[in-house]
Design an enzyme around this catalytic site. Structure first.
Site, short mmCIF file in Angstrom:
data_model
loop_
_atom_site.label_atom_id
_atom_site.label_comp_id
_atom_site.label_asym_id
_atom_site.label_seq_id
_atom_site.Cartn_x
_atom_site.Cartn_y
_atom_site.Cartn_z
N HIS A 90 1.08 -1.21 -0.03
CA HIS A 90 0.12 0.02 -0.07
C HIS A 90 1.03 1.10 0.07
CE1 HIS A 90 -2.11 -3.29 2.16
NE2 HIS A 90 -3.28 -2.79 1.46
N SER A 224 -6.32 0.71 -2.01
CA SER A 224 -5.17 -0.13 -2.78
C SER A 224 -5.90 0.09 -4.29
CB SER A 224 -5.23 -1.46 -1.89
OG SER A 224 -6.45 -2.10 -2.00
O1 LIG Z 1 -7.19 -2.77 0.42
P1 LIG Z 1 -6.49 -3.92 1.37
O2 LIG Z 1 -5.42 -4.28 0.85
O3 LIG Z 1 -7.57 -4.93 1.31
O4 LIG Z 1 -6.73 -3.27 2.68
C1 LIG Z 1 -7.61 -2.50 3.28
O5 LIG Z 1 -7.80 -2.57 4.63
C2 LIG Z 1 -6.98 -1.76 5.15
C3 LIG Z 1 -7.73 -0.90 6.36
O6 LIG Z 1 -8.37 -1.64 7.17
C4 LIG Z 1 -6.25 -0.86 4.25
O7 LIG Z 1 -5.02 -1.32 3.73
C5 LIG Z 1 -7.27 -1.06 2.98
O8 LIG Z 1 -6.62 -0.89 1.57
#
Ligand SMILES: O=P(O)(O)O[C@H]1O[C@H](CO)[C@@H](O)[C@H]1O
Ligand SMILES: Nc1nc2[nH]cnc2c(=O)[nH]1
Length: 306
Positions: A90, A224
């Site tokens: 991220h 992300s």
């Molecule tokens: O997008 P992913 O990697 O699923 O993760 C999501 O969950 C996290 C926040 O709880 C942040 O990293 C957001 O991007």
């Protein structure tokens, strides 16, 4: 002039990682699955898994977030070679967008044709409930509005054109299959198609930000996914993506609710088996969508380049 090799994103720089991975796997992967927070369990669906820790791969980033284990897993689903990233990177961790998206280019060099990308996201659409799945039909790249982009800098023609379209980024045929599979699994009422927005994070949204997102017809928000999708489109991969709605975004100024990562991971854990079944069936149905497996070649070249 060679492309600016900032953060190791050019063909030359990625060849070391690509060659290393080629030496560990028996044949070319056709699908790359990028697992969102807590969604690394999707890798457990792979047959005959080969596990490669991120730390062993030259120039590969490392995961620093709970719910992202940091392993590349090669295996098969329904006879199709799949590479699965148990752990993604991220922007808020401090990685550059080039670093975050370098695995997508490496996957392209390995022979991947389809990116299946997943994430945990907050529900902006008030119809969405925790545990729902949202198939991504389009996105809003807020970072890109300010020019923060993985492809900023000289274009690397080895991978794709300087300017490229991103309308229809999320494969409509695969989404249609996914809707049918959702219905067959009994999750039809909890399956949506919507717009995903990426913000930088690491904080969750203020009530005013949630209200602003709603005026822009955003259905789910995360931190992300979009950089990886842009790099995938640039180098010609098909893309299918979905969000697991892990919390309802707070738009009430006086609400006591405080979104947190623990509730995000708990929401994912509650849907583990259903998510695995869903992804396996989507891949099974998409069998026609990617080339048959072939032995891995030793040299590192782009499949669409002579
Ligand atoms: O997008 P992913 O990697 O699923 O993760 C999501 O969950 C996290 C926040 O709880 C942040 O990293 C957001 O991007
Ligand atoms: N930005 C953002 N990312 C998330 N990831 C999981 N939930 C959320 C959320 O509510 N907001």
């Amino acid at each position: 002039m060679a492309p600016i090799d900032e953060d190791g994103f050019s063909l030359t720089h990625l060849q070391k990682a690509t060659s290393y991975i080629k030496g560990k796997i028996p044949s070319s992967p056709r699908i790359l699955i990028i697992c969102g927070s807590g969604l690394g369990i999707l890798a457990d669906s792979l047959q005959s898994p080969i596990v490669i820790p991120y730390g062993d791969i030259p120039n590969f980033p490392e995961s620093t977030i709970k719910g992202h284990s940091g392993q590349l897993v090669f295996g098969t689903i329904s006879g199709i070679n799949v590479l699965c990233m148990k752990g993604r990177f991220h922007y808020y961790e401090g990685h550059s967008l080039k670093k975050i998206t370098s695995p997508v280019r490496i996957a392209k060099l390995l022979g991947v044709e389809l990116l299946i990308i997943t994430n945990a996201a907050g529900g902006v659409n008030q119809k969405y409930k925790v545990g729902d799945i949202m198939l991504i039909k389009d996105h809003i790249n807020f970072l890109g509005f300010a020019g923060t982009h993985p492809l900023r800098g000289l274009n690397d023609d080895d991978f794709g054109d300087r300017f490229f379209p991103v309308n229809r980024s999320y494969d409509k045929n695969i989404r249609k299959i996914a809707v049918e599979i959702g219905q067959s699994l009994g999750i039809g009422p909890n399956l949506h198609e919507g717009v995903y927005a990426m913000v930088g994070g690491p904080n969750y949204e203020s009530p005013s930000e949630v209200r602003a997102l709603r005026t822009l017809n955003v259905d789910a928000v995360g931190m992300s996914t979009i950089p990886e999708v842009l790099v995938a489109k640039h180098c010609g991969l098909k893309v299918f993506g979905f969000s697991l709605i892990t919390n309802e975004c707070v738009a009430d100024y006086d609400s006591e609710k405080q979104p947190n990562h623990e509730e995000v991971l708990a929401a994912v854990n509650s849907r583990t088996q259903q998510l695995k079944d869903f992804v396996i069936k989507v891949i099974e149905k998409c069998n026609f969508n990617v080339s048959k497996n072939e032995n891995i070649s030793s040299d590192v070249k782009l499949s669409n380049k002579t």
